[in-house]
Design a protein around this motif. Structure first.
Motif, PDB file in Angstrom:
ATOM      1  N   THR A  97      15.651  25.920  16.873  1.00 41.07           N
ATOM      2  CA  THR A  97      16.295  26.772  17.883  1.00 41.07           C
ATOM      3  C   THR A  97      16.931  25.921  18.967  1.00 41.07           C
ATOM      4  O   THR A  97      18.046  26.214  19.427  1.00 41.07           O
ATOM      5  N   ALA A  98      16.229  24.853  19.391  1.00 42.14           N
ATOM      6  CA  ALA A  98      16.781  23.984  20.426  1.00 42.14           C
ATOM      7  C   ALA A  98      18.049  23.289  19.933  1.00 42.14           C
ATOM      8  O   ALA A  98      19.023  23.134  20.689  1.00 42.14           O
ATOM      9  N   CYS A  99      18.073  22.876  18.656  1.00 38.00           N
ATOM     10  CA  CYS A  99      19.280  22.236  18.111  1.00 38.00           C
ATOM     11  C   CYS A  99      20.446  23.211  18.073  1.00 38.00           C
ATOM     12  O   CYS A  99      21.589  22.840  18.380  1.00 38.00           O
ATOM     13  N   GLN A 100      20.147  24.450  17.697  1.00 35.63           N
ATOM     14  CA  GLN A 100      21.215  25.455  17.690  1.00 35.63           C
ATOM     15  C   GLN A 100      21.715  25.719  19.104  1.00 35.63           C
ATOM     16  O   GLN A 100      22.928  25.863  19.336  1.00 35.63           O
ATOM     17  N   ALA A 101      20.807  25.791  20.068  1.00 33.90           N
ATOM     18  CA  ALA A 101      21.203  26.030  21.466  1.00 33.90           C
ATOM     19  C   ALA A 101      22.061  24.885  21.985  1.00 33.90           C
ATOM     20  O   ALA A 101      23.049  25.104  22.700  1.00 33.90           O
ATOM     21  N   ALA A 129      27.549  34.044   9.928  1.00 36.78           N
ATOM     22  CA  ALA A 129      26.188  33.899  10.452  1.00 36.78           C
ATOM     23  C   ALA A 129      26.279  33.894  11.973  1.00 36.78           C
ATOM     24  O   ALA A 129      27.046  33.115  12.546  1.00 36.78           O
ATOM     25  N   SER A 130      25.535  34.766  12.632  1.00 35.81           N
ATOM     26  CA  SER A 130      25.643  34.918  14.086  1.00 35.81           C
ATOM     27  C   SER A 130      24.379  34.412  14.777  1.00 35.81           C
ATOM     28  O   SER A 130      23.258  34.579  14.280  1.00 35.81           O
ATOM     29  N   GLY A 176      20.127  30.015  20.661  1.00 38.90           N
ATOM     30  CA  GLY A 176      19.973  29.387  19.357  1.00 38.90           C
ATOM     31  C   GLY A 176      19.245  30.210  18.336  1.00 38.90           C
ATOM     32  O   GLY A 176      18.980  29.718  17.236  1.00 38.90           O
ATOM     33  N   ASN A 177      18.919  31.454  18.650  1.00 39.35           N
ATOM     34  CA  ASN A 177      18.221  32.311  17.694  1.00 39.35           C
ATOM     35  C   ASN A 177      19.211  32.884  16.680  1.00 39.35           C
ATOM     36  O   ASN A 177      20.291  33.356  17.059  1.00 39.35           O
ATOM     37  N   PHE A 178      18.830  32.837  15.410  1.00 36.51           N
ATOM     38  CA  PHE A 178      19.659  33.461  14.375  1.00 36.51           C
ATOM     39  C   PHE A 178      19.541  34.976  14.498  1.00 36.51           C
ATOM     40  O   PHE A 178      18.437  35.519  14.556  1.00 36.51           O
ATOM     41  N   LEU A 179      20.683  35.652  14.530  1.00 34.39           N
ATOM     42  CA  LEU A 179      20.674  37.107  14.677  1.00 34.39           C
ATOM     43  C   LEU A 179      20.735  37.794  13.316  1.00 34.39           C
ATOM     44  O   LEU A 179      19.813  38.480  12.911  1.00 34.39           O
ATOM     45  N   LYS A 180      21.843  37.606  12.588  1.00 31.47           N
ATOM     46  CA  LYS A 180      21.979  38.261  11.287  1.00 31.47           C
ATOM     47  C   LYS A 180      23.273  37.784  10.633  1.00 31.47           C
ATOM     48  O   LYS A 180      24.122  37.145  11.243  1.00 31.47           O
ATOM     49  N   TRP A 181      23.384  38.110   9.339  1.00 27.14           N
ATOM     50  CA  TRP A 181      24.656  37.962   8.643  1.00 27.14           C
ATOM     51  C   TRP A 181      25.515  39.180   8.957  1.00 27.14           C
ATOM     52  O   TRP A 181      25.034  40.307   8.892  1.00 27.14           O
ATOM     53  N   GLN A 182      26.786  38.950   9.265  1.00 29.78           N
ATOM     54  CA  GLN A 182      27.671  40.050   9.620  1.00 29.78           C
ATOM     55  C   GLN A 182      28.968  39.964   8.822  1.00 29.78           C
ATOM     56  O   GLN A 182      29.608  38.912   8.755  1.00 29.78           O
ATOM     57  N   ASN A 183      29.336  41.110   8.227  1.00 28.32           N
ATOM     58  CA  ASN A 183      30.606  41.203   7.517  1.00 28.32           C
ATOM     59  C   ASN A 183      31.742  41.402   8.519  1.00 28.32           C
ATOM     60  O   ASN A 183      31.588  42.124   9.499  1.00 28.32           O
ATOM     61  N   PRO A 218      26.974  35.902  25.092  1.00 31.26           N
ATOM     62  CA  PRO A 218      27.881  35.396  24.056  1.00 31.26           C
ATOM     63  C   PRO A 218      27.202  35.294  22.693  1.00 31.26           C
ATOM     64  O   PRO A 218      26.002  34.998  22.604  1.00 31.26           O
ATOM     65  N   ILE A 219      27.966  35.574  21.651  1.00 34.38           N
ATOM     66  CA  ILE A 219      27.501  35.446  20.272  1.00 34.38           C
ATOM     67  C   ILE A 219      28.332  34.358  19.605  1.00 34.38           C
ATOM     68  O   ILE A 219      29.549  34.305  19.759  1.00 34.38           O
ATOM     69  N   PHE A 220      27.665  33.509  18.838  1.00 34.30           N
ATOM     70  CA  PHE A 220      28.334  32.393  18.171  1.00 34.30           C
ATOM     71  C   PHE A 220      28.322  32.643  16.671  1.00 34.30           C
ATOM     72  O   PHE A 220      27.346  33.171  16.123  1.00 34.30           O
ATOM     73  N   TYR A 221      29.436  32.249  16.019  1.00 35.51           N
ATOM     74  CA  TYR A 221      29.618  32.583  14.602  1.00 35.51           C
ATOM     75  C   TYR A 221      29.923  31.327  13.786  1.00 35.51           C
ATOM     76  O   TYR A 221      30.680  30.446  14.214  1.00 35.51           O
TER      77      TYR A 221
END
Length: 960
Positions: A209-213, A300-301, A306-313, A357-360
């Motif tokens: 999570t820290a790496c993603q953040a 992937a959002s 850095g938390n993974f939210l979900k796969w989004q179409n 903010p959401i990151f993709y």
């Protein structure tokens, strides 16, 4: 209106002593010892006072606490003694790592509040939570480093985590964010709180999570870094470079294990390899199953922490900031459909909808040979990236690009300087997002290169969110390498342009022969340039029409995709060709108009006087016998008929415009010009309407113009002119019945002759004799109408000798009163007499010339050679004798609109197309095209009438 109005009041307008009444939408007073609550819509007791009763709003009663119990409980209902002082709100407070206890375990209120210290020893490792209400296990890094819940010196406390001073930590990060468009560099509260701790946890513990953040903070900084900077991207690169031992994810060299994939690498020229070295392993078509005709994008959002939210179409408008219907939003991913969407969004709505903010990470989904679903990573071209001088994400040179992976739509977090709960000072918005799909060259099966997401961000300084707005756009473009098509077009233009030069030289040579001049002078060069302008316009027209029809047929009719339409930027050369064609064709049309308005024409009256009449001689007072006058009405009649056929065309211009407009707008052929894969002529009002292709608009409209004009010509030539009315042939017949010939000179020594001499000897007769003459002619009881005995040829192309032309000019100068004694006479009667004498002289001269009276100016009659007809020129020069060439096709119509239908039709098509390309409106183009037709027809009629009256001495008042 005054009876239903009320003052506007906001909670902030009420002040400390009043609250905002939500029922009245107005401020109301708080009671004694009360003040406005934090929410603003109710009152609360002042510090040192407890609540006795409460009915919401201002309906509360407050009572002062006794001297020995100055504090108030957290709920505000009771007074209590506070052992360690009061907060500014009048509540009890405790020290760090202590929790406040106001009631016993069974809920009984204590007389004095307790501050109980959490046990941080090895048995419990507990510390107070953020609210200070209970003891919880302290963060694991504290336990690992200090074996307690304290992070004392020399250990390092960062972002709520404890790090040992003996460990190798990454460099100290710079918690700044640069907003280059505004020239502002801010110290971000989010970065200040989380940057160092995220980098350290990622480095020491490989905390996912820290790496993603940390990666998200680098993305918020536009993936930009320099060698001397230790900002978010600098720390990420430090960890990336020093963790090569961890290996890669999915065997992708740029995707380090435990780290997010942010970059494709900074090797020069890598972008072109990523985008063009491999093909996407799926075949796309315009007609097929859902997976063949749609792009299956999936993302992937992640949140900022850095938390993974979900796969989004992506279907449903994930990347489209502009609101629209679900059907239109989903149309963005139909293969082959160019999608464009833009709108203005208020900053207040952005702050409301994108508080976090959401990151993709974007991928394109496809099925493998074994049925397994796979993902293909979609590279991102961030136009705001500032990596180094070597990489510039602008322009079309891929070798200078640095591709990235992660992106966001709106960043309202990094621009906050202090309190994370307040409005940001600056927000960053994805103002332009473009997905580019590129077709593999020379493919016949719909194979594409990996898609590219291009994104441009806009920095907005937040001042007044309610009034500020941002223009955003989203588009999906389909493109292919157009270099082959451009080369083929250039070759066609070069070859045809060269042929046009030769053709123009032949035309110039023919024109020199027809003008009786052999000297190459400035006039000759100008004439060559005019001829070349017209021929080059035809070259441009042929190439552009061919190009338009090619794209229309091959793009719309294909099933497996082999060609894609040029982008709007790639259409500029095509539009330039059309503009050149129109300009050159307009020049040719004006030259044609001028030449037709300056022709020499004379009506030869073959009628001879019948008998004699007595006539008084003016001034002498005597009566003498004279030849009976010949009626001028036949000449006036022929002049009127000639005047009427000057602007007759082979098609009906009004019907042409209306028919084209009907098929385009009513039948729906205009829908074929949309940049989508559908070849349907109708579109649902609920479906997405793709943008127009200028090439397809020209291809569709030009095809319809040509097709309808061709059908009109067939109809008029095969049916109408045979069974209803053929004005050109009827004019020749009328000349013969009127006993009048027409002598035309379109050049100095070249023109046309219509032999209208009556086979009956005269035409000025009564109805009975006229009917008798027609009956005799129908029964072949008289000679034939032709100029030569026993022939029917009445129309000729004539090439006259220079001597004949000089004699004609001498008479003509008197006829037009340009010089000579008639100009010096004041009497209108004398002028008329002089003009009449000149007319009779010209009539006598031309009739005697036709009758071979002038042996020094005689002529011969012959057929034109086939090559002469093809080239439109004469090989023999009329030195001693003039030459009459037999003509079976009424070529005298070359001095009329009728004989120049091709030039007029091409000019109309190009005019229509230029207006349409400029206005994107077929209706406006049709209206303006018809107006220009009528304007030029009026000019041609008006000036042609004046020229006719001037050259034939027919009074203009008789030309109706």
């Amino acid at each position: 209106a005054r009876g239903f109005s009320l003052p506007l009041q906001r909670p902030a307008d009420c002040g400390d002593a009043r609250y905002f009444d939500i029922s009245r939408l107005a401020c109301g007073p708080c009671g004694a010892h009360q003040r406005q609550s934090a929410g603003g819509s109710s009152c609360e007791c002042q510090p040192g006072y407890r609540m006795v009763s409460s009915k919401s709003g201002s309906s509360i009663n407050c009572e002062k606490c006794p001297e020995n119990m100055t504090g108030v409980t957290q709920d505000g209902w009771n007074c209590i003694t506070c052992p360690k002082g009061l907060t500014s709100e009048g509540k009890c407070k405790c020290l760090n790592n202590e929790i406040l206890v106001e009631r016993s375990i069974d809920g009984v209120l204590l007389d004095e509040a307790l501050c109980i210290r959490c046990n941080g020893s090895e048995q419990s490792f507990s510390a107070s939570d953020a609210s200070g209400n209970r003891c919880v296990r302290c963060e694991q890094t504290f336990i690992n480093v200090s074996k307690s819940c304290e992070c004392g010196s020399p250990n390092i406390l960062a972002g709520g985590l404890c790090f040992s001073a003996s460990e190798s930590l990454p460099p100290k990060g710079v918690a700044t964010v640069r907003f280059g468009q505004l020239g502002i560099t801010l110290t971000s509260a989010w970065f200040l709180k989380n940057l160092q701790s995220s980098a350290s946890a990622c480095w020491l513990y490989s905390n996912l999570t820290a790496c993603q953040a940390l990666g998200n903070m680098c993305v918020m900084n536009m993936n930009s870094l320099s060698s001397s900077s230790t900002d978010a991207c600098g720390l990420f690169q430090y960890i990336y470079v020093n963790t090569a031992r961890l290996g890669t994810a999915h065997s992708i060299a740029f995707w380090r294990h435990n780290l997010p994939w942010l970059y494709y690498g900074d090797q020069p020229g890598l972008a072109s390899q990523v985008l063009e070295a491999n093909h996407f392993p799926t075949i796309f078509s315009f007609k097929g199953t859902d997976k063949d005709v749609k792009l299956q994008f999936i993302a992937a959002s992640f949140d900022a922490a850095g938390n993974f939210l979900k796969w989004q179409n992506l279907e449903g408008g994930l990347l489209q900031l502009c609101p629209d219907t679900q059907t239109k939003l989903n149309a963005a991913y139909a293969f082959g459909t160019t999608y464009q969407q833009s709108c203005k969004i208020s900053v207040s709505k952005i702050l409301l909808d994108f508080a976090n903010p959401i990151f993709y990470d974007l991928f394109l989904e496809y099925n493998g040979d074994n049925g397994q679903q796979y993902l293909w990573a979609v590279p991102v071209l961030n136009l705001n990236l500032q990596y180094s001088e070597m990489f510039v994400n602008q322009g079309s040179n891929m070798n200078n690009w640095l591709l990235t992976r992660r992106f966001f739509l709106v960043d309202t977090l990094s621009g906050k300087e202090n309190d994370l709960g307040k409005l940001p000072r600056v927000i960053r918005i994805a103002s332009k997002i473009t997905i580019s799909i590129r077709l593999v060259s020379h493919t016949q099966r719909g194979i594409i290169y990996p898609p590219l997401l291009t994104i441009a961000y806009k920095d907005v300084l937040v001042q007044n969110p309610e009034t500020q707005s941002v223009m955003v756009s989203f588009s999906v473009n389909y493109e292919m390498n157009q270099s082959d098509a451009q080369i083929q077009t250039d070759i066609a233009l070069g070859v045809l342009g060269g042929l046009a030069v030769l053709w123009s030289l032949l035309k110039t040579a023919g024109w020199k022969r027809r003008t009786g001049s052999s000297i190459i002078d400035l006039q000759t060069i100008l004439k060559f340039l005019l001829f070349y302008a017209g021929d080059l316009a035809n070259v441009f027209f042929i190439v552009t029409v061919g190009t338009g029809i090619y794209w229309l047929v091959f793009f719309k009719a294909q099933q497996f995709v082999s060609v894609l339409l040029p982008l709007p930027s790639q259409e500029e050369a095509f539009v330039t060709y059309i503009a050149c064609a129109f300009s050159l064709k307009a020049l040719q049309f004006l030259q044609l108009l001028v030449s037709q308005l300056t022709i020499d024409i004379f009506f030869i009256d073959w009628e001879r006087p019948k008998g004699k009449v007595l006539k008084a001689v003016e001034g002498e007072g005597v009566i003498k016998s004279a030849a009976a006058p010949v009626s001028i009405w036949r000449t006036y009649f022929i002049a009127n008929e000639w005047n009427e056929i000057q602007t007759v065309r082979k098609i009906n211009p009004l019907f042409q415009v209306l028919a084209v407009l009907f098929f385009l707008e009513v039948v729906g052929f205009s829908n074929l010009a949309l940049m989508d894969s559908s070849s349907s002529l109708s579109r649902s009002s609920e479906s997405y309407i793709a943008p127009w292709s200028r090439i397809l608009r020209f291809g569709v409209s030009a095809s319809l113009w040509l097709a309808i004009a061709f059908l009109q010509m067939i109809f008029f030539s095969v049916f109408y002119e045979r069974f209803v009315e053929d004005k050109i042939s009827q004019f020749v017949d009328l000349c013969c019945m009127s006993n009048i010939s027409v002598f035309l000179l379109s050049h100095s020594c070249f023109g046309y002759y219509i032999h209208g001499r009556s086979v009956h000897g005269h035409a000025d007769t009564n109805m009975e004799e006229m009917n008798m003459n027609l009956k005799r002619e129908a029964e072949n009881l008289c000679s034939q109408r032709g100029l030569l005995p026993n022939t029917d040829c009445q129309t000729f192309q004539i090439s006259i000798s220079r001597k004949m032309r000089l004699h004609y000019d001498r008479i003509h100068e008197t006829l037009t009163r340009k010089r000579g004694p008639a100009r010096l006479l004041d009497s209108s009667a004398n002028i008329f007499e002089q003009s009449t004498r000149a007319y009779n002289t010209m009539n006598k001269f031309l009739s005697s010339f036709i009758d071979h009276v002038h042996k020094e100016m005689d002529y011969i009659v012959k057929d034109k050679l086939l090559l002469e007809r093809i080239l439109g020129m004469e090989f023999m020069e009329p030195i001693e004798k003039s030459i009459f060439y037999n003509d079976e096709g009424h070529s005298f119509s070359d001095v009329l609109y009728y004989g120049n239908e091709a030039t007029l039709l091409v000019f109309d098509i190009l005019f229509f197309s230029i207006v349409d390309l400029g206005s994107q409106s077929f209706v406006l183009a049709a209206i303006l095209t018809y107006l220009q037709q009528e304007i030029f027809r009026f000019i041609r009629n008006t000036l042609g009438r004046k020229n006719l009256a001037s050259k034939t001495l027919v009074d203009e008042r008789f030309l109706i």
